[in-house]
Design an enzyme around this catalytic site. Structure first.
Site, PDB file in Angstrom:
ATOM      1  N   GLY A   1       0.842  -1.207  -0.154  1.00  0.00           N
ATOM      2  CA  GLY A   1      -0.096   0.062  -0.101  1.00  0.00           C
ATOM      3  C   GLY A   1       0.965   1.191   0.165  1.00  0.00           C
ATOM      4  N   THR A   2       2.156   0.932  -0.194  1.00  0.00           N
ATOM      5  CA  THR A   2       3.245   2.286  -0.240  1.00  0.00           C
ATOM      6  C   THR A   2       3.109   2.946  -1.552  1.00  0.00           C
ATOM      7  OG1 THR A   2       4.556   1.157   1.233  1.00  0.00           O
ATOM      8  CG2 THR A   2       5.523   3.039  -0.202  1.00  0.00           C
ATOM      9  N   THR A   3       2.806   4.256  -1.496  1.00  0.00           N
ATOM     10  CA  THR A   3       2.621   4.964  -2.884  1.00  0.00           C
ATOM     11  C   THR A   3       3.971   5.840  -3.024  1.00  0.00           C
ATOM     12  OG1 THR A   3       1.665   6.821  -1.535  1.00  0.00           O
ATOM     13  CG2 THR A   3       0.079   5.210  -2.701  1.00  0.00           C
TER      14      THR A   3
ATOM     15  N   ALA B   1      -2.505  -1.692  -3.950  1.00  0.00           N
ATOM     16  CA  ALA B   1      -3.543  -0.991  -3.979  1.00  0.00           C
ATOM     17  C   ALA B   1      -3.142   0.566  -3.467  1.00  0.00           C
ATOM     18  CB  ALA B   1      -4.657  -1.389  -3.116  1.00  0.00           C
TER      19      ALA B   1
ATOM     20  N   ASN C   1      -5.257   2.549  -1.977  1.00  0.00           N
ATOM     21  CA  ASN C   1      -6.108   2.253  -0.771  1.00  0.00           C
ATOM     22  C   ASN C   1      -6.613   1.011  -0.578  1.00  0.00           C
ATOM     23  OD1 ASN C   1      -8.021   2.794   1.312  1.00  0.00           O
ATOM     24  ND2 ASN C   1      -7.526   4.879   0.725  1.00  0.00           N
TER      25      ASN C   1
ATOM     26  N   HIS D   1      -5.208  14.917   4.169  1.00  0.00           N
ATOM     27  CA  HIS D   1      -4.794  13.804   5.092  1.00  0.00           C
ATOM     28  C   HIS D   1      -3.876  14.493   5.929  1.00  0.00           C
ATOM     29  CE1 HIS D   1      -5.257  11.023   1.625  1.00  0.00           C
ATOM     30  NE2 HIS D   1      -5.064  10.077   2.603  1.00  0.00           N
ATOM     31  N   HIS D   2      -3.283  13.831   6.815  1.00  0.00           N
ATOM     32  CA  HIS D   2      -2.611  14.189   8.176  1.00  0.00           C
ATOM     33  C   HIS D   2      -1.156  14.705   7.443  1.00  0.00           C
ATOM     34  CE1 HIS D   2       0.067  10.488   7.395  1.00  0.00           C
ATOM     35  NE2 HIS D   2      -1.248   9.981   7.184  1.00  0.00           N
TER      36      HIS D   2
ATOM     37  N   LYS E   1       1.882  12.980   6.057  1.00  0.00           N
ATOM     38  CA  LYS E   1       1.862  12.162   4.768  1.00  0.00           C
ATOM     39  C   LYS E   1       2.893  12.424   3.858  1.00  0.00           C
ATOM     40  CE  LYS E   1      -1.189  10.281   0.988  1.00  0.00           C
ATOM     41  NZ  LYS E   1      -0.681   8.818   1.322  1.00  0.00           N
TER      42      LYS E   1
END
Length: 233
Positions: free
Chosen positions: A71-73, A96, A98, A131-132, A135
């Protein structure tokens, strides 16, 4: 299942909780060099590391016949290389942007709405993601997936990290606010009204649950998959 966690930040810790609740064992919590760890007892690896480490982590798992969920982008310029490697090694891999089960349903809603709106030229689309502040990448991988879904169904041909996009670009507005797990909203605006769909995560548990469900699903499979395969949608 014996799970190796590749990356042990906020998401890694949340995945650990969910995995243990579902009866699995965490055998490694890796934040450094993956090559020094023994993977002989690992059934599956879940990668939520950082962009600079993701490719090495995924490659190591594929070459050692360990199914891997990522799930790492921020590393996707090498995605095709991973696909080719997975096919050559007969490995198993899911990426993915997400893993939330709700977000993956949201992706399908986005595609369906875009298809309906594609003939209505008075409506202009925009995407906002929040997002936080920790990120690392912007826009989020989820926002990019949403934009790509719209592009596939409409005459838009690109997205732009800017409100001042041209007529064929989808503007993505990014906001960073402390302690926000993730909010994504797609809006179609005309001179007479607006239509919006929105997904708001209340916590990280949904992301973690989806990743563990994907790890359970990929057991004894070979190939490159997505959450559409996992959810049969």
């Amino acid at each position: 299942m014996n799970i190796a966690l590749l990356g042990y930040g906020r998401m890694g810790k949340e995945i650990e909780k969910v995995a243990i609740q579902r009866g699995h064992t965490i055998v490694h919590k890796i934040e450094g060099d993956i090559s020094s760890y023994n993977f002989t007892t690992v059934d599956v690896a879940i990668d939520f590391s950082i962009p600079s480490a993701a490719f090495q982590n995924i490659s190591h798992c594929i070459k050692h016949q360990i199914p891997v969920i990522s799930g790492t982008t921020g590393w996707l310029e090498k995605y095709d290389e991973v696909v080719n490697m997975c096919e050559a090694e007969k490995g198993a891999f899911i990426y993915a942007s997400n893993f939330s089960l709700g977000v993956n349903i949201f992706f399908e809603m986005n595609n369906y709405l875009a298809k309906m709106m594609s003939q209505l030229e008075d409506y202009k689309v925009s995407i906002e993601e929040i997002h936080h502040t920790k990120k690392l990448d912007a826009p989020s991988g989820t926002a990019i997936t949403l934009a790509e879904g719209v592009i596939q169904q409409t005459n838009y041909n690109a997205w732009k990290l800017d409100e001042a996009a041209n007529a064929t670009e989808i503007p993505i507005v990014v906001k960073r606010i402390p302690e926000v797990p993730g909010t994504h909203e797609i809006t179609y605006t005309s001179s007479v009204d607006s239509i919006s769909i929105k997904h708001e995560a209340h916590n990280r548990q949904g992301f973690a649950l989806g990743a563990v469900v994907a790890a359970e699903w990929i057991q004894n499979r070979v190939g490159v998959f997505t959450m559409k395969n996992v959810l049969n949608i």
